[in-house]
Design a protein around this motif. Sequence first.
Motif, PDB file in Angstrom:
ATOM      1  N   LYS A 128      28.398  10.856  13.452  1.00  0.00           N
ATOM      2  CA  LYS A 128      29.692  10.311  13.045  1.00  0.00           C
ATOM      3  C   LYS A 128      29.938   8.978  13.753  1.00  0.00           C
ATOM      4  O   LYS A 128      30.791   8.868  14.646  1.00  0.00           O
ATOM      5  CB  LYS A 128      30.811  11.301  13.394  1.00  0.00           C
ATOM      6  CG  LYS A 128      30.690  12.624  12.646  1.00  0.00           C
ATOM      7  CD  LYS A 128      31.770  13.602  13.079  1.00  0.00           C
ATOM      8  CE  LYS A 128      31.619  14.922  12.341  1.00  0.00           C
ATOM      9  NZ  LYS A 128      32.631  15.915  12.789  1.00  0.00           N
ATOM     10  N   ILE A 175      33.292   3.476  12.545  1.00  0.00           N
ATOM     11  CA  ILE A 175      33.312   2.366  11.592  1.00  0.00           C
ATOM     12  C   ILE A 175      34.671   1.676  11.712  1.00  0.00           C
ATOM     13  O   ILE A 175      35.706   2.288  11.469  1.00  0.00           O
ATOM     14  CB  ILE A 175      33.087   2.851  10.148  1.00  0.00           C
ATOM     15  CG1 ILE A 175      31.756   3.592  10.040  1.00  0.00           C
ATOM     16  CG2 ILE A 175      33.121   1.667   9.183  1.00  0.00           C
ATOM     17  CD1 ILE A 175      31.498   4.192   8.678  1.00  0.00           C
ATOM     18  N   LYS A 207      28.304  10.301   6.491  1.00  0.00           N
ATOM     19  CA  LYS A 207      29.594   9.667   6.784  1.00  0.00           C
ATOM     20  C   LYS A 207      29.622   8.225   6.300  1.00  0.00           C
ATOM     21  O   LYS A 207      30.598   7.788   5.686  1.00  0.00           O
ATOM     22  CB  LYS A 207      29.868   9.713   8.295  1.00  0.00           C
ATOM     23  CG  LYS A 207      31.198   9.031   8.632  1.00  0.00           C
ATOM     24  CD  LYS A 207      31.527   9.035  10.104  1.00  0.00           C
ATOM     25  CE  LYS A 207      32.850   8.304  10.327  1.00  0.00           C
ATOM     26  NZ  LYS A 207      33.248   8.272  11.748  1.00  0.00           N
ATOM     27  N   ILE A 208      28.556   7.486   6.564  1.00  0.00           N
ATOM     28  CA  ILE A 208      28.520   6.072   6.169  1.00  0.00           C
ATOM     29  C   ILE A 208      28.506   5.953   4.652  1.00  0.00           C
ATOM     30  O   ILE A 208      29.187   5.087   4.075  1.00  0.00           O
ATOM     31  CB  ILE A 208      27.289   5.378   6.784  1.00  0.00           C
ATOM     32  CG1 ILE A 208      27.361   5.437   8.313  1.00  0.00           C
ATOM     33  CG2 ILE A 208      27.201   3.927   6.330  1.00  0.00           C
ATOM     34  CD1 ILE A 208      26.112   4.974   9.005  1.00  0.00           C
ATOM     35  N   ASN A 245      29.790   8.067   2.456  1.00  0.00           N
ATOM     36  CA  ASN A 245      31.132   8.373   1.949  1.00  0.00           C
ATOM     37  C   ASN A 245      32.073   7.188   2.130  1.00  0.00           C
ATOM     38  O   ASN A 245      32.905   6.897   1.258  1.00  0.00           O
ATOM     39  CB  ASN A 245      31.705   9.594   2.673  1.00  0.00           C
ATOM     40  CG  ASN A 245      30.976  10.875   2.297  1.00  0.00           C
ATOM     41  OD1 ASN A 245      30.356  10.951   1.241  1.00  0.00           O
ATOM     42  ND2 ASN A 245      31.054  11.884   3.158  1.00  0.00           N
ATOM     43  N   TYR A 246      31.947   6.502   3.250  1.00  0.00           N
ATOM     44  CA  TYR A 246      32.809   5.349   3.518  1.00  0.00           C
ATOM     45  C   TYR A 246      32.546   4.228   2.505  1.00  0.00           C
ATOM     46  O   TYR A 246      33.479   3.642   1.943  1.00  0.00           O
ATOM     47  CB  TYR A 246      32.573   4.841   4.944  1.00  0.00           C
ATOM     48  CG  TYR A 246      33.445   3.671   5.314  1.00  0.00           C
ATOM     49  CD1 TYR A 246      34.767   3.862   5.726  1.00  0.00           C
ATOM     50  CD2 TYR A 246      32.964   2.367   5.244  1.00  0.00           C
ATOM     51  CE1 TYR A 246      35.570   2.781   6.051  1.00  0.00           C
ATOM     52  CE2 TYR A 246      33.758   1.287   5.569  1.00  0.00           C
ATOM     53  CZ  TYR A 246      35.064   1.505   5.971  1.00  0.00           C
ATOM     54  OH  TYR A 246      35.865   0.420   6.287  1.00  0.00           O
ATOM     55  N   LYS A 267      33.961   4.896  -0.971  1.00  0.00           N
ATOM     56  CA  LYS A 267      35.390   4.587  -1.076  1.00  0.00           C
ATOM     57  C   LYS A 267      35.605   3.084  -1.253  1.00  0.00           C
ATOM     58  O   LYS A 267      36.474   2.649  -2.015  1.00  0.00           O
ATOM     59  CB  LYS A 267      36.126   5.094   0.160  1.00  0.00           C
ATOM     60  CG  LYS A 267      36.206   6.607   0.259  1.00  0.00           C
ATOM     61  CD  LYS A 267      36.922   7.052   1.539  1.00  0.00           C
ATOM     62  CE  LYS A 267      36.952   8.566   1.639  1.00  0.00           C
ATOM     63  NZ  LYS A 267      37.599   9.034   2.907  1.00  0.00           N
TER      64      LYS A 267
END
Length: 572
Positions: A421, A424, A466-467, A469-470, A473
């Motif tokens: 995680k 960011i 995580k990256i 998914n970011y 968005k």
Amino acid sequence: MLKKVFPFLTWLPTAKHTLKDDIIAGITGTIIVIPQAVAFAMIAGLPPIYGFYTAMITPIIAALFGSSYHLISGPTTAISIVVYSTLIKFVNPETDLEGFVSLALVLTFLAGFFQFVMGLLRMGKLVNFVSHSVIIGFTAGAGILIAFKQLKHVFGIEIPQGSSIVEIVSYIASHISDTNWYVFIVATGTLLIALIIKLFIKPLSRYYMLLAMVLGSALAIFLGGDTNGIETVGNIPSNLPPFQVPNFTLNNIKLLSSGAMVLALLGLIEAVAIGRAIALHTHQKIDGNQEFIGQGLSNMVASFFSSYAGSGSFTRSGVNHQAGARTPMSAIFASVFLMVVLLLFAKYASFLPKAAMGGIILLVGYNLIDFHHIKQVYKASGRELIVLFITLFGTLFFDLEFALLAGILTSFFFYMERTSKPNIAVLGADKNKRLVNIIRDDETKECSNLKIVRIDGSLYFGSIEKISNYFSKLYDDNKIQYILIAADGINFIDLAAAEWLTNEIKKWQKNRGGIYFAGLKLVSQDILQKGGFVDKIGNNIFFDEKKKAIHEIHKKINKPCLEKVFDECKTK
């Protein structure tokens, strides 16, 4: 090359200048090891003589082929309890002592062999991956386990062999009326004497174990000794370690391999940790790989001379350093002096009462519980506390191999969770046109055409989710056309991350403006270059500096910025 194979050639030529200091330290070490050798052998389920044999042979080989000038190897508490716990599953020392000893020698050789091979393979850094909390939990659990296992010698009650802690407590509670109070007085009296000397008689505190055992033995004689059921350790042979080839059968090797690996790892962790701790004061450079080789050879050779597994000793190494040792000759002197003591004074050691040893071992077990660091872990980190207690309770209620593995895996899980995680941060320009995290300054402004993000952490298979998914968005926001990644904090990119990154960049290049990097380290670009990913995404998306990247990206922007955030922004 010769000094790498025979590291003692580095210090042996200068040892003649430090003989006096090393002899004094060696004599001190001999005095310290006498009660420990007996106690630790008993913990391992072996006759006391095997503790002496281990304290004679192991330190010499480890000193000659190890890297630390002050580390003293030999029998230790944790190693002894692992030896006992490994072997008790296959043979009971009370019914088949010869078979127990035979397996102990095979186990010792296998552990040494694993250590030696790991050293040759340059795996010395492996011990760095065992967290401090695992060691604290394991040693605390071992200390409690040791103390409970000695209660039969404290109360004089014959507790069934192999009983768990719960069974020991239950058995003592239901048979408390069978307590031999003479034995109990000797055990608790020896314990109290040791505490009084250690805490209140500072000039003698270094020898508190030896003095307590001598006075405890005198107390046992005063109370009637064998007449009142106070057993002694029995006859100790007055001879040097005999040569004996371990019983290397395929069946024995299969039985003991897993336990030997745990023993090898624990021994290496102990030895390297102690060596490094002392090196903080002596400023000596410790070679982990050489220490692996030294510990491995010491156990392999020792197994042929009736010795069971050894490792670096916390107590004796600390005393050795404080006593003024200058070179590993101090360890060799301590072993030689112990041989002299065994040849000349072995008959006196046979009068040591088991009750006195039980009292001393209670104190040894208590000293293994590092209350200071447990309190520190409790205050500092909830996750590390979980690791500590999983290891501790695993040690108390399960196999020691399982306890160590559970602690290490839990520690790795929390590490992977943290690194999966990465932070960011969205960057904006402050009033001085410096890029800062927008959540730290309410006055920062973002360019409407360029999203600048900073990734603090490595891009690898665990952090992709995580990256990804970011960025999904960001992609859903049609207003965002260009992204600049401030990549100073990215330490490495693995193959899985490189694959994802390439697909993501190509998607943005096809449907939006694109993704660019500023300050990506050369080591982080290694996989991208060698894997041919740069050929697919283009070398022109990488910039050394953020300012240059912002300047070049704005040349590609074909619509006005809503606000002049950067000098390059073109407004209506």
